[in-house]
Design a protein around this motif. Structure first.
Motif, short mmCIF file in Angstrom:
data_model
loop_
_atom_site.label_atom_id
_atom_site.label_comp_id
_atom_site.label_asym_id
_atom_site.label_seq_id
_atom_site.Cartn_x
_atom_site.Cartn_y
_atom_site.Cartn_z
N GLN A 515 0.86 -1.19 0.00
CA GLN A 515 0.00 0.00 0.00
C GLN A 515 0.89 1.24 0.00
OE1 GLN A 515 -3.40 -0.37 -0.10
NE2 GLN A 515 -2.89 -2.55 -0.23
N LYS A 516 0.82 2.02 -1.06
CA LYS A 516 1.74 3.14 -1.18
C LYS A 516 1.50 4.22 -0.14
CE LYS A 516 4.17 1.45 -4.44
NZ LYS A 516 5.48 0.84 -4.05
N ASP A 517 0.27 4.28 0.39
CA ASP A 517 0.00 5.30 1.40
C ASP A 517 0.11 4.74 2.81
OD1 ASP A 517 -2.15 3.63 1.22
OD2 ASP A 517 -3.64 5.20 1.52
N ARG A 518 0.73 3.58 2.94
CA ARG A 518 0.89 2.99 4.27
C ARG A 518 2.35 2.70 4.56
NH1 ARG A 518 -3.50 3.56 7.58
NH2 ARG A 518 -4.50 4.89 6.05
N ARG A 519 3.21 3.54 4.01
CA ARG A 519 4.64 3.31 4.19
C ARG A 519 5.06 3.56 5.63
NH1 ARG A 519 8.31 4.58 -0.10
NH2 ARG A 519 9.29 5.88 1.47
N VAL A 520 6.02 2.78 6.07
CA VAL A 520 6.59 3.01 7.39
C VAL A 520 7.47 4.25 7.33
CG1 VAL A 520 8.17 2.09 9.14
CG2 VAL A 520 6.50 0.58 8.03
N LEU A 521 8.18 4.39 6.23
CA LEU A 521 9.09 5.52 6.11
C LEU A 521 8.39 6.70 5.46
CD1 LEU A 521 12.39 3.89 4.82
CD2 LEU A 521 11.50 4.07 7.14
N PRO A 522 8.67 7.88 5.94
CA PRO A 522 8.13 9.07 5.27
C PRO A 522 8.82 9.25 3.91
CG PRO A 522 9.66 9.69 7.01
CD PRO A 522 9.49 8.21 7.11
N TYR A 523 8.14 9.92 3.00
CA TYR A 523 8.79 10.27 1.73
C TYR A 523 9.89 11.27 2.04
CZ TYR A 523 5.27 7.80 -0.96
OH TYR A 523 4.49 6.82 -1.50
N PRO A 524 10.84 11.43 1.12
CA PRO A 524 12.00 12.30 1.38
C PRO A 524 11.62 13.72 1.82
CG PRO A 524 12.36 11.03 -0.60
CD PRO A 524 10.97 10.71 -0.14
N ASP A 525 10.53 14.24 1.27
CA ASP A 525 10.16 15.62 1.61
C ASP A 525 9.18 15.68 2.77
OD1 ASP A 525 8.16 14.33 0.30
OD2 ASP A 525 7.58 16.04 -0.98
N GLU A 526 9.03 14.56 3.45
CA GLU A 526 8.01 14.47 4.49
C GLU A 526 8.69 14.33 5.85
OE1 GLU A 526 3.95 11.71 4.92
OE2 GLU A 526 5.66 11.05 3.76
N ALA A 527 8.07 14.90 6.87
CA ALA A 527 8.64 14.77 8.22
C ALA A 527 8.20 13.46 8.85
CB ALA A 527 8.17 15.95 9.09
N VAL A 528 8.98 12.99 9.81
CA VAL A 528 8.61 11.78 10.55
C VAL A 528 7.44 12.11 11.46
CG1 VAL A 528 9.37 10.08 12.23
CG2 VAL A 528 10.96 10.91 10.48
N GLN A 529 6.39 11.31 11.32
CA GLN A 529 5.21 11.56 12.15
C GLN A 529 4.86 10.31 12.96
OE1 GLN A 529 2.77 12.61 8.69
NE2 GLN A 529 2.53 14.65 9.59
N ASP A 530 3.85 10.46 13.81
CA ASP A 530 3.45 9.33 14.64
C ASP A 530 2.97 8.13 13.81
OD1 ASP A 530 4.17 10.68 16.84
OD2 ASP A 530 2.14 11.14 17.54
N VAL A 531 2.34 8.41 12.67
CA VAL A 531 1.91 7.27 11.84
C VAL A 531 3.09 6.39 11.48
CG1 VAL A 531 -0.23 7.90 10.70
CG2 VAL A 531 1.94 8.83 9.88
N HIS A 532 4.20 7.02 11.15
CA HIS A 532 5.38 6.22 10.76
C HIS A 532 5.90 5.41 11.94
CE1 HIS A 532 5.42 9.88 8.05
NE2 HIS A 532 5.14 8.87 7.23
N ARG A 533 5.97 6.07 13.08
CA ARG A 533 6.45 5.36 14.27
C ARG A 533 5.51 4.21 14.62
NH1 ARG A 533 6.63 10.94 15.94
NH2 ARG A 533 8.74 11.75 15.59
N THR A 534 4.23 4.50 14.51
CA THR A 534 3.25 3.48 14.86
C THR A 534 3.31 2.30 13.90
OG1 THR A 534 1.81 5.18 15.79
CG2 THR A 534 0.79 3.07 15.25
N ARG A 535 3.46 2.60 12.61
CA ARG A 535 3.56 1.51 11.63
C ARG A 535 4.83 0.70 11.85
NH1 ARG A 535 2.10 5.40 6.70
NH2 ARG A 535 -0.13 5.70 7.17
N LEU A 536 5.86 1.35 12.36
CA LEU A 536 7.09 0.61 12.64
C LEU A 536 6.82 -0.46 13.73
CD1 LEU A 536 10.09 0.30 11.99
CD2 LEU A 536 10.59 1.94 13.81
#
Length: 561
Positions: A515-536
RNA sequence: GCGCCUGUAGCUCAGUGGAUAGAGCGUCUGCCUCCGGAGCAGAAGGUCGGGGGUUCGAGUCCCUCCAGGCGCACCA
């Protein structure tokens, strides 16, 4: 919310309905725990139960009415988002995302212990498997039991049992004599004796025996008189074979706690003692000059000779003594895995168990597994040493490696005969589902490596309500099942269920990952957010369960492939 | 003859009474502008060996028949 908690909540709802008088059900008809299962169809929610269908008749109401009643009482439970009545009276339950997502953290924090349970706690189990005769290398049939038996031991241990892995080393009797004569004949350059062993390995063992004897300062065994020579080849040959078998099993990741020598039962008088005990118990009788055990008294189809008319012990005498020995060593469950060609033993061994006053099926459990067939070009191939179609444990490992070999043998029910394709073994091995599972695991590891680079960590910001995508609900639901799968595999003695589960979990993970919108890593121009941490957290939970499951199968969980 | 196991997609196999029977491989069609394409999405492909029965509900339980495997020793 775990399935156990949900089951508990349902039970409580039922009990309160009865207490209110809303449900006319006798108190003893209220189940202590309500069975919940994962519905096949996603639209049917996270969990479903058929409890209303089962109890409606007893309660004198319709399944749907009962289901409605329960749905009303369950709706207010924390963690439950929705309860729907469907079809003839199913109760479909959807958990709220946060309650489901909590599991990701639980798994990561539980680590290698996630999946372990106590369903077999307190049991002392003796698990005997393989037990191939020391007259040749372990062939493909025995390898199946090595893979399945060792996984079963792991699954039982994960469920709290204390397990001893045992190998019965058949070093007594006529087969061994034939083996010894075959070695001697080969060593002297003579033809193999009738009904002897003729494989290439016989030459190798014979040469090794000679070398061993000479190295030990003994005379060349070929020069000895026949009787003495045969004895040297017997003792040293069996020892060689034993060492080889042990080594190849070890390389396969299977180590036994006890290698039990049949010979020791005869030497120590254990056989005599066991026979005497049955005689004292009045289970034996004399007929035609032989001593018999009245196994028909316990359901066997015919009585069995234990002491032959020539005074020698029949084969079953060793089995009787061996069973007794295991029991006297303190094992309350004696499990023996046997090939289908031995299923005729079940009746007599169960009778032996009963004759000792034990409970067949509990104190003694015989697991019968079907054979492995070789197939080439779609045609069955008879195993033949002369035709070079004997596949040994080492051949199999050389061809596909330990992981693929163990996995492919352990992923099928032992009730099914397995067809093993010889061509497939020598070709590319990517068709083995083990790679699908291992790839999922290495993917989770790749994500971890990249997450570290991007400074995505599980440090803070875990918010399970963010795991609200359908693929996440599917994945979390699957992760929830793992402890049950392990317990079930142990209870039913069916470790293949773990493999099938892992394939499903790997599939759910790959789908989520894609799922392209469910990445663990943010895109290069994107900041790390809680969704990323949570998906990790979710990613790591999957990694943990894949690793735990593969470990139960004795298969490695690679970080890179 | 008796006993145990099996019969589910072209192939190899899951599915311990639930809703529209699943996966891998194979076939066909899409998806690399970013976390590993050993992957994903979709399509085609099924009288769950045949017939009875039990059940609100049967691939699953019972009976029966058919087909295949494996056993039915004073061998080990």
């Amino acid at each position: 919310m775990t399935p156990d908690e949900l089951s508990q909540a349902l039970s409580t709802a039922l009990a309160s309905a009865v207490a209110d008088g809303a449900l006319a059900l006798p108190a003893d008809a209220v189940p202590a725990s309500v069975h919940v299962e994962r519905p096949r169809q996603r639209e049917h929610g996270d969990w479903a139960t058929n409890v209303a269908l089962q109890l409606a008749k007893k309660a004198g109401t319709s399944p749907r009415a009962l289901a409605e009643e329960l749905a009303g009482r369950l709706g207010a439970t924390p963690g439950i988002q929705a309860v729907h009545v469907a079809g003839p009276g199913f109760l479909n339950i959807t958990l709220d995302a946060a309650a489901a997502g909590e599991l990701a953290r639980t798994i990561v924090e539980t680590g290698a212990a996630y999946g372990r349970g106590d369903s077999e706690a307190g049991k002392r189990v003796n698990l005997e498997f393989v037990s191939a005769n020391p007259t040749g290398p372990i062939h493909i049939g025995g390898v199946r039991w090595a893979a399945v038996g060792d996984s079963l031991a792991r699954v039982l241990e994960a469920s709290g049992a204390e397990v001893a892995r045992e190998y019965y080393f058949n070093d007594h009797g006529a087969q061994i004599d034939r083996f010894a004569r075959s070695l001697l004949a080969r060593a002297r350059g003579a033809a193999a004796p009738e009904d002897g062993y003729g494989g290439q390995y016989i030459s190798e063992i014979a040469d090794a025996v000679i070398a061993d004897a000479l190295a030990a300062g003994e005379p060349d065994p070929r020069e000895l008189p026949d009787v003495e020579a045969q004895e040297v080849f017997r003792a040293r040959g069996v020892d060689r074979m034993f060492t080889e078998i042990k080594a190849s099993l070890h390389d396969f990741g299977v180590d036994f706690d006890v290698y039990f020598h049949e010979d020791s039962l005869h030497e120590s008088g254990a056989v005599d003692r066991a026979v005497a005990r049955l005689r004292d118990a009045g289970r034996m009788f004399e007929k035609d000059g032989a001593t018999w055990l009245r196994t028909t008294e316990f359901g066997d189809d015919k009585d069995r000779v234990v002491l032959k008319s020539d005074g020698e012990a029949a084969y079953i005498a060793g089995d009787i003594a061996y069973y007794l020995d295991k029991r006297e060593r303190g094992f309350d469950e004696v499990i023996i895995m046997l090939g289908a060609d031995h299923h005729g033993y079940v009746g007599r061994m169960m009778a032996v168990c009963a004759a000792f006053g034990d409970t067949p099926g509990t104190n003694l459990q015989l697991l019968i597994g079907q054979m492995v067939n070789l197939v080439k070009d779609g045609q069955p191939v008879r195993m033949s040493k002369r035709a070079g179609t004997v596949v040994t444990l080492e051949d199999l490992v050389d061809a596909v490696g330990v992981d693929a070999a163990r996995y492919s043998l352990a992923r099928s029910s032992v009730d099914s005969t397995i067809d093993l394709d010889l061509d497939l073994l020598t070709r590319a091995t990517n068709e083995n589902p083990v790679y699908y599972v291992q790839y999922a695991h290495s993917r989770t590891c790749a994500v971890d490596r990249n997450a570290a680079d991007r400074a995505v960590s599980r440090q803070d910001g875990f918010d399970p309500s963010l795991l609200d995508h359908a693929t996440e609900a599917a994945l979390l639901g699957r992760l929830t099942e793992f402890p049950r799968i392990v317990a079930q595999a142990a209870e039913l003695r069916e470790p293949h269920r773990v493999a099938r589960y892992l394939e499903a979990l790997a599939g759910d993970y790959h789908t989520w990952y894609q799922q392209k919108d469910r990445r663990v890593l943010p895109y290069p121009d994107e900041a790390v957010q809680d969704v990323h941490r949570t998906r990790l957290w979710l990613n790591d939970a999957v990694r943990q369960v894949l690793a735990n499951g593969l470990a139960l199968l004795g298969v490695t969980a690679p970080e890179r492939m």
